[in-house]
Scaffold this motif. Structure first.
Motif, PDB file in Angstrom:
ATOM      1  N   PRO A  46       8.889   4.650 -20.180  1.00  0.00           N
ATOM      2  CA  PRO A  46       9.273   5.925 -20.288  1.00  0.00           C
ATOM      3  C   PRO A  46       8.162   6.969 -20.819  1.00  0.00           C
ATOM      4  O   PRO A  46       8.047   6.912 -22.076  1.00  0.00           O
ATOM      5  N   ARG A  47       7.800   7.653 -19.975  1.00  0.00           N
ATOM      6  CA  ARG A  47       6.860   8.707 -20.444  1.00  0.00           C
ATOM      7  C   ARG A  47       7.162  10.155 -19.934  1.00  0.00           C
ATOM      8  O   ARG A  47       6.794  10.738 -19.110  1.00  0.00           O
ATOM      9  N   PRO A  48       8.402  10.865 -20.590  1.00  0.00           N
ATOM     10  CA  PRO A  48       8.984  12.026 -20.140  1.00  0.00           C
ATOM     11  C   PRO A  48       7.930  13.070 -20.099  1.00  0.00           C
ATOM     12  O   PRO A  48       7.232  13.229 -21.258  1.00  0.00           O
ATOM     13  N   ALA A  49       7.772  13.908 -19.169  1.00  0.00           N
ATOM     14  CA  ALA A  49       6.926  14.939 -19.017  1.00  0.00           C
ATOM     15  C   ALA A  49       7.552  15.877 -18.081  1.00  0.00           C
ATOM     16  O   ALA A  49       7.945  15.589 -16.928  1.00  0.00           O
ATOM     17  N   PHE A  74      18.693   9.034 -16.849  1.00  0.00           N
ATOM     18  CA  PHE A  74      17.232   9.162 -16.288  1.00  0.00           C
ATOM     19  C   PHE A  74      17.240  10.736 -15.731  1.00  0.00           C
ATOM     20  O   PHE A  74      18.233  11.398 -15.278  1.00  0.00           O
ATOM     21  N   ASP A  75      16.314  11.398 -16.110  1.00  0.00           N
ATOM     22  CA  ASP A  75      16.092  12.684 -15.855  1.00  0.00           C
ATOM     23  C   ASP A  75      14.948  13.159 -14.920  1.00  0.00           C
ATOM     24  O   ASP A  75      13.914  12.827 -15.096  1.00  0.00           O
ATOM     25  N   PHE A  76      15.377  13.702 -13.765  1.00  0.00           N
ATOM     26  CA  PHE A  76      14.222  14.040 -12.756  1.00  0.00           C
ATOM     27  C   PHE A  76      13.385  15.259 -13.300  1.00  0.00           C
ATOM     28  O   PHE A  76      12.148  14.875 -12.777  1.00  0.00           O
ATOM     29  N   GLY A  77      13.735  16.110 -13.895  1.00  0.00           N
ATOM     30  CA  GLY A  77      12.914  17.177 -14.386  1.00  0.00           C
ATOM     31  C   GLY A  77      11.888  16.645 -15.381  1.00  0.00           C
ATOM     32  O   GLY A  77      10.991  17.325 -15.332  1.00  0.00           O
ATOM     33  N   ARG A  78      12.102  15.401 -15.988  1.00  0.00           N
ATOM     34  CA  ARG A  78      10.999  14.914 -16.685  1.00  0.00           C
ATOM     35  C   ARG A  78      10.557  13.540 -16.179  1.00  0.00           C
ATOM     36  O   ARG A  78       9.690  12.775 -16.872  1.00  0.00           O
ATOM     37  N   ASN A  79      11.064  13.180 -15.154  1.00  0.00           N
ATOM     38  CA  ASN A  79      10.457  11.874 -14.328  1.00  0.00           C
ATOM     39  C   ASN A  79      10.610  10.712 -15.177  1.00  0.00           C
ATOM     40  O   ASN A  79       9.600   9.953 -15.059  1.00  0.00           O
ATOM     41  N   ALA A  80      11.577  10.540 -15.865  1.00  0.00           N
ATOM     42  CA  ALA A  80      11.636   9.202 -16.803  1.00  0.00           C
ATOM     43  C   ALA A  80      13.165   9.049 -17.426  1.00  0.00           C
ATOM     44  O   ALA A  80      13.935   9.992 -17.264  1.00  0.00           O
ATOM     45  N   ARG A 163      21.310  21.361 -12.678  1.00  0.00           N
ATOM     46  CA  ARG A 163      20.637  22.678 -12.542  1.00  0.00           C
ATOM     47  C   ARG A 163      20.292  23.170 -11.130  1.00  0.00           C
ATOM     48  O   ARG A 163      19.357  24.073 -11.061  1.00  0.00           O
ATOM     49  N   GLY A 164      20.896  22.394 -10.271  1.00  0.00           N
ATOM     50  CA  GLY A 164      20.921  23.110  -8.818  1.00  0.00           C
ATOM     51  C   GLY A 164      19.570  22.540  -8.165  1.00  0.00           C
ATOM     52  O   GLY A 164      19.260  23.241  -7.089  1.00  0.00           O
ATOM     53  N   LYS A 165      19.038  21.437  -8.631  1.00  0.00           N
ATOM     54  CA  LYS A 165      17.750  21.011  -7.777  1.00  0.00           C
ATOM     55  C   LYS A 165      18.290  19.513  -7.079  1.00  0.00           C
ATOM     56  O   LYS A 165      19.460  19.105  -7.266  1.00  0.00           O
ATOM     57  N   TYR A 166      17.423  19.245  -6.339  1.00  0.00           N
ATOM     58  CA  TYR A 166      17.721  18.293  -5.452  1.00  0.00           C
ATOM     59  C   TYR A 166      16.868  17.037  -5.463  1.00  0.00           C
ATOM     60  O   TYR A 166      15.567  17.009  -5.671  1.00  0.00           O
ATOM     61  N   ALA A 167      17.413  15.708  -5.102  1.00  0.00           N
ATOM     62  CA  ALA A 167      16.569  14.658  -5.087  1.00  0.00           C
ATOM     63  C   ALA A 167      17.058  13.586  -3.800  1.00  0.00           C
ATOM     64  O   ALA A 167      18.467  13.682  -3.717  1.00  0.00           O
ATOM     65  N   LYS A 168      16.427  12.795  -3.460  1.00  0.00           N
ATOM     66  CA  LYS A 168      16.962  11.647  -2.620  1.00  0.00           C
ATOM     67  C   LYS A 168      16.784  10.474  -3.301  1.00  0.00           C
ATOM     68  O   LYS A 168      15.700  10.376  -3.953  1.00  0.00           O
ATOM     69  N   LEU A 169      17.523   9.207  -3.177  1.00  0.00           N
ATOM     70  CA  LEU A 169      17.557   8.218  -3.911  1.00  0.00           C
ATOM     71  C   LEU A 169      17.914   7.009  -3.119  1.00  0.00           C
ATOM     72  O   LEU A 169      18.735   6.927  -2.246  1.00  0.00           O
ATOM     73  N   GLU A 170      17.197   5.839  -3.345  1.00  0.00           N
ATOM     74  CA  GLU A 170      17.415   4.670  -2.756  1.00  0.00           C
ATOM     75  C   GLU A 170      17.497   3.607  -3.882  1.00  0.00           C
ATOM     76  O   GLU A 170      16.515   3.371  -4.569  1.00  0.00           O
ATOM     77  N   LEU A 171      18.678   2.828  -3.838  1.00  0.00           N
ATOM     78  CA  LEU A 171      18.610   1.942  -4.950  1.00  0.00           C
ATOM     79  C   LEU A 171      18.007   0.492  -4.138  1.00  0.00           C
ATOM     80  O   LEU A 171      18.662   0.110  -3.445  1.00  0.00           O
ATOM     81  N   TYR A 190      12.010  14.021  -5.806  1.00  0.00           N
ATOM     82  CA  TYR A 190      12.853  15.199  -6.430  1.00  0.00           C
ATOM     83  C   TYR A 190      12.011  16.438  -6.379  1.00  0.00           C
ATOM     84  O   TYR A 190      10.822  16.701  -6.124  1.00  0.00           O
ATOM     85  N   GLN A 191      12.714  17.590  -5.741  1.00  0.00           N
ATOM     86  CA  GLN A 191      12.210  18.831  -5.501  1.00  0.00           C
ATOM     87  C   GLN A 191      12.543  19.618  -6.677  1.00  0.00           C
ATOM     88  O   GLN A 191      13.768  19.996  -6.860  1.00  0.00           O
TER      89      GLN A 191
END
Length: 200
Positions: A46-49, A74-80, A163-171, A190-191
């Motif tokens: 985990p390297r949140p940025a 998991f936070d898409f906005g910090r990618n971690a 926060r109204g952002k979008y991502a697609k995900l596949e487990l 993640y957009q």
């Protein structure tokens, strides 16, 4: 004499059912004793940025969700994976939920790369309870009675963050060599600019 001997012989149907039962029991025993070959995914460091307004991914991330008493966030906005602050998804064992105010939509078993833009509506909220779940992604896996393993159905999911952002995900898988079970690996894009376009 011949009649009595024939009557004492078990009916063929009973023999067939007995053989099928023994085969089933043998398969279950072998499945329970066989050590699974875990996928070669390693836990992601985990390297949140902050990623800002950019398109992130597609990429894969592996996290340990084996704790039964806490959610791994998991936070898409910090990618971690994160322990504090804003988050978008949370994992606990085979459960997955979205942060309050967000939603998930099941896009079905489609190729990940074929999903270019996510829908504007249809996102499901979590269902609160002793075991909080999200109905859109509640059965992302199939369970084998023979191997006792969970395998992904490889559906692609759309995520709308609080926060109204979008991502697609596949487990992708529930296992990895580092942690064994409840080690979730997922593919995502993640957009960060707020539009539902999740591919270049």
């Amino acid at each position: 004499m011949t009649g009595r001997s024939g009557a004492a012989r078990p009916p063929i149907l009973v023999l067939v059912i007995g053989a099928a039962f023994l085969l089933l029991v043998t398969s279950l025993v072998i499945g329970s004793l066989t050590s699974p070959e875990y996928p070669a995914f390693a836990l992601s460091a985990p390297r949140p940025a902050l990623v800002g307004d950019s398109l992130v991914g597609p990429g894969t991330y592996t996290l340990d969700a084996s704790a039964t008493d806490r959610w791994r966030r998991f936070d898409f906005g910090r990618n971690a994976a994160v322990d504090s602050g804003a988050w978008d998804l949370a994992f606990r064992r085979f459960h997955l939920i979205v942060a309050p105010g967000g939603g998930i939509v099941d896009l079905g078993p489609v190729p990940f790369d074929s999903v270019v833009e996510l829908p504007a509506a249809g996102y499901a909220d979590n269902t609160a309870g002793p075991d909080t779940t999200n109905p859109a992604v509640g059965k992302w896996y199939a369970y084998s009675m023979l191997s006792h393993l969970l395998t992904s159905k490889h559906h692609v999911y759309g995520v709308r963050t609080p926060r109204g952002k979008y991502a697609k995900l596949e487990l992708l898988t529930y296992y990895c060599r580092d942690a064994g079970t409840a080690c979730i690996t997922f593919r995502y894009a993640y957009q960060g600019n707020g539009t539902p376009r999740v591919a270049p």
